[in-house]
Each structure stands twice: as structure tokens, then as C-alpha cells.
Write an enzyme that holds these catalytic residues in place. Structure first.
Site, mmCIF file in Angstrom:
data_model
loop_
_atom_site.group_PDB
_atom_site.id
_atom_site.type_symbol
_atom_site.label_atom_id
_atom_site.label_comp_id
_atom_site.label_asym_id
_atom_site.label_seq_id
_atom_site.Cartn_x
_atom_site.Cartn_y
_atom_site.Cartn_z
ATOM 1 C CB CYS A 1 -0.903 0.026 1.224
ATOM 2 S SG CYS A 1 -1.702 1.626 1.451
ATOM 3 C CB ILE A 2 1.220 4.021 -2.454
ATOM 4 C CG1 ILE A 2 2.238 5.132 -2.662
ATOM 5 C CG2 ILE A 2 -0.198 4.570 -2.535
ATOM 6 C CD1 ILE A 2 2.328 5.626 -4.086
#
Lengths: 130, 138, 102
Positions: free
Chosen positions: A78-79
Site C-alpha cells: 500500500c502506497i
């Protein structure tokens, strides 16, 4: 059957990433498909290529990378969670003007939409966390 | 985007007090993203999760961002099914009056403002959970 | 198809098993993994609580986690089944949905 696996905890501190790995391996051995493995919360730390665990211990990142290579797994970090915790790939390093990157090439950085899409596209979504 | 045309029942199950750990905040971030996918999204607040909706949260003294106003924005994203477990509230000496006012505008009812909070018993919630396709818990 | 509930905390440390027991319908399955496996060992202060639910719900323990903590399937409360990771995968596939009580 198609599974998406969500992992919420970092490596070594908690068994979640190990349990998820054993589950993924067993599912693949039984002929199931892993649509995606999504690393969220502190689990983004599983993607570091810089960890140096003791010789006689498992290397969680390398285990995932090998499983991914053998089975063409889509492993997404997840960025937003990654940026918060200083986990960057080369593109993010350049884009954010940082001096280093640390994400193993077997993983890719993307948005939370990838998790929701995993839930939509898979028959089951299973969470491993604290 | 991929997955278009399919509607699944997604429930985000919240069982932790906010601020002590990041789970409440990062779960809320997934909820917001899920709104873009046209799915049947609901949230459950069980056990210590009910504290996430407590009114009057003030984080000035701990140097952390107060993210509780974000729950109030959920109605604008068409996320308006927030199940709160009655027994969990009672065990903690709380009632609905102790929670934030969370509302949405019902487009099928001339945009009338309605509450997003659905008070349910443990048994009722178990039934609702049973009907979900995807349960994301933290 | 019914629901699979996964618990991963020791019953002696946290209340997740209670939450799970209270919020699961009869006919559902409950799987103990990680530290939760100690909850399924017989002759503890909580064995009776689990025994009381055995007639209405299916209980499983992830045997590799149980073995790692020094116990075997022989130490389990009677009626609780040990499964390996392949069995874990089957439980997820054979039930309609999964809730992890983290």
C-alpha cells in the site's frame, strides 16, 4: 478458487506474515489461485530488500519473493502506508526526492483500491494481522 | 476499473480504540477508497471499536491528528450503514448520546437527513456479518 | 455454507475468543491459529466455556501452531479437530466468508 490475502503486521515482530506465507503456499499447492497479496499497515515492512536476518532464521522477504517468482504472484504494498513508514521503490524515491529506495523488486507499490479490487475479484479475502 | 459491474457486500469490522494503534485510522482510509468501487459497503463497531465514534475527541495534547471528523464525511460518500453493537456500548457505559452525530442525505427520500448509525444487538450483527461477502477487520 | 471465524490470541491474554463466541451463529466454524491454539488445550480454566459451544459450532486448531507451542492434538479438548495448512485452506474455501477476530 481465487484468494486475496491481506497482511497487516510487519515481519518477525508478529507471526501474521509467516502464517500468511504458509497459507499462500498451501493454497497454491492445492491448486488454488492467489489473486493478490496485499501488504497494509506495518506489513509494508515485509517488502524491504535491506533486512539481514540471522543465517539460521528464515528471510521473510526472500520467501515471499521466491514464492511470487515461482507462482507469478501479484504482491502489492500500500502506497499510503509505505510512504508513512519510509518504504520506497525507485520511482517513489525519485518522485519524492529521497536519497534511497528499499523495496524488493518482487513487490509493487500501489493504492488501496488494489485491496478493494482483490475483495471484488476473489472468492475469498482472508486477513492476517495482530 | 476492474471489478466494475460486480457488487459485493463489504463490511469493515472495527474493534480497537483509536490512537493507541493505527488500525482505526488506516481502516478508515480503506473505507474511503472502497466508496469509489460502487460496492455495498458497511462498517461495524464492536467491542472497543465503539470508541472510534465517541464524540468530543480532542487530540491537541498528544500531538496526533484527530481523524474523527472523517467519520462524519462518510455520508457524503454514500457510506451510510454504520452498525454499532448495543452490548459493546453498554459494557462500556456508553449510549448513542455519547457518539458523534453521523448522518447522510437520502436521495430516495427528497434528500432528507437521516442517521447513519444502526444500533444492533450482538445477535443481529452476527446475522448481518454472516451475509457479507468480504469482511475486512483490524 | 456458513462462516469461518479465525482467532489468533490466547484466551488468557485477550477477549477475542469471547467476542467471537458471542458474535458467531450456530453452525459456524471457529479456527484457532497462532497464540490462540493454547485456548483449545484441555483442562484449563476456559475449557468448559469452549465445551459448552461444541454442540453448536465446529472448532478447529492449526496443528503446526499447536506443535510449535509444545502441544499435540492429543492435548486438545475432545471434539476439537486439528488441521494442517492444507486443512486451513479447505476451511476457507468450504465456508462462505471469513472473519479474523484480530
Amino acid at each position: 478458487m481465487k484468494f486475496t490475502i491481506l497482511i497487516n503486521e510487519g515481519p518477525y515482530q508478529h507471526q501474521a506474515a509467516d502464517s500468511a506465507y504458509q497459507f499462500a503456499k498451501a493454497a497454491l499447492e492445492k491448486g488454488h489461485e492467489i489473486f493478490r497479496v496485499f501488504f497494509y499497515n506495518d506489513a509494508v515492512n515485509n517488502a524491504t530488500r535491506l533486512a539481514i536476518p540471522p543465517q539460521d532464521d528464515r528471510n521473510i522477504t526472500v520467501q515471499w519473493a521466491e514464492l511470487a517468482e515461482q507462482n507469478n504472484l501479484d504482491m502489492v504494498v500500500c502506497i499510503a502506508a509505505a510512504q508513512r513508514r519510509g518504504m520506497l521503490d525507485d520511482d517513489e524515491r525519485d518522485r519524492q526526492g529521497k536519497d534511497a529506495s528499499n523495496i524488493h523488486p518482487a513487490f509493487r507499490i500501489s493504492g488501496l483500491g488494489q485491496l478493494v479490487e482483490g475483495g471484488i475479484q476473489s472468492d475469498r479475502l482472508i486477513t492476517f494481522g495482530d | 476499473m476492474d471489478g466494475e459491474g460486480q457488487t459485493k457486500k463489504f463490511m469493515f469490522v472495527n474493534r480497537k480504540v483509536p490512537y493507541g494503534t493505527v488500525y482505526a485510522l488506516e481502516s478508515l482510509e480503506v473505507v474511503l477508497i472502497s466508496a469509489a468501487f460502487d460496492q455495498d459497503v458497511s462498517l461495524a463497531f464492536v467491542d472497543d471499536g465503539v470508541y472510534q465514534l465517541k464524540n468530543g475527541q480532542s487530540t491537541d495534547g498528544i500531538g496526533m491528528k484527530n481523524f474523527s471528523p472523517t467519520y462524519k464525511a462518510l455520508g457524503d460518500y454514500d457510506i451510510n450503514k454504520l452498525y454499532v453493537e448495543k452490548e459493546s456500548l453498554e459494557e462500556r457505559g456508553l449510549s448513542l448520546d455519547d457518539l458523534m452525530e453521523l448522518t447522510y442525505e437520502d436521495e430516495d427520500d427528497d434528500w432528507a437527513e437521516k442517521t447513519s448509525i444502526i444500533l444492533v444487538s450482538r445477535e443481529e450483527l452476527a446475522e448481518v456479518m454472516d451475509q457479507q461477502d468480504v469482511l475486512i477487520s483490524s | 455454507m456458513a462462516m469461518l471465524h479465525i482467532v489468533n490470541k490466547s484466551v488468557f491474554e485477550r477477549g477475542t475468543l469471547d467476542s467471537c463466541l458471542k458474535s458467531s451463529l450456530s453452525g459456524s466454524s471457529i479456527l484457532f491459529i497462532e497464540d490462540a491454539v493454547v485456548s483449545a488445550v484441555n483442562n484449563t480454566a476456559v475449557s468448559d466455556k469452549i465445551k459448552a459451544e461444541l454442540s453448536s459450532k465446529n472448532f478447529y486448531v492449526l496443528t503446526p501452531d499447536l506443535n510449535a507451542r509444545g502441544f499435540t492434538d492429543a492435548d486438545l479438548i475432545e471434539g476439537i479437530k486439528g488441521v494442517d495448512y492444507a486443512g486451513f485452506v479447505d476451511l476457507v474455501a468450504d465456508n462462505s466468508n471469513v472473519q479474523s477476530w484480530l
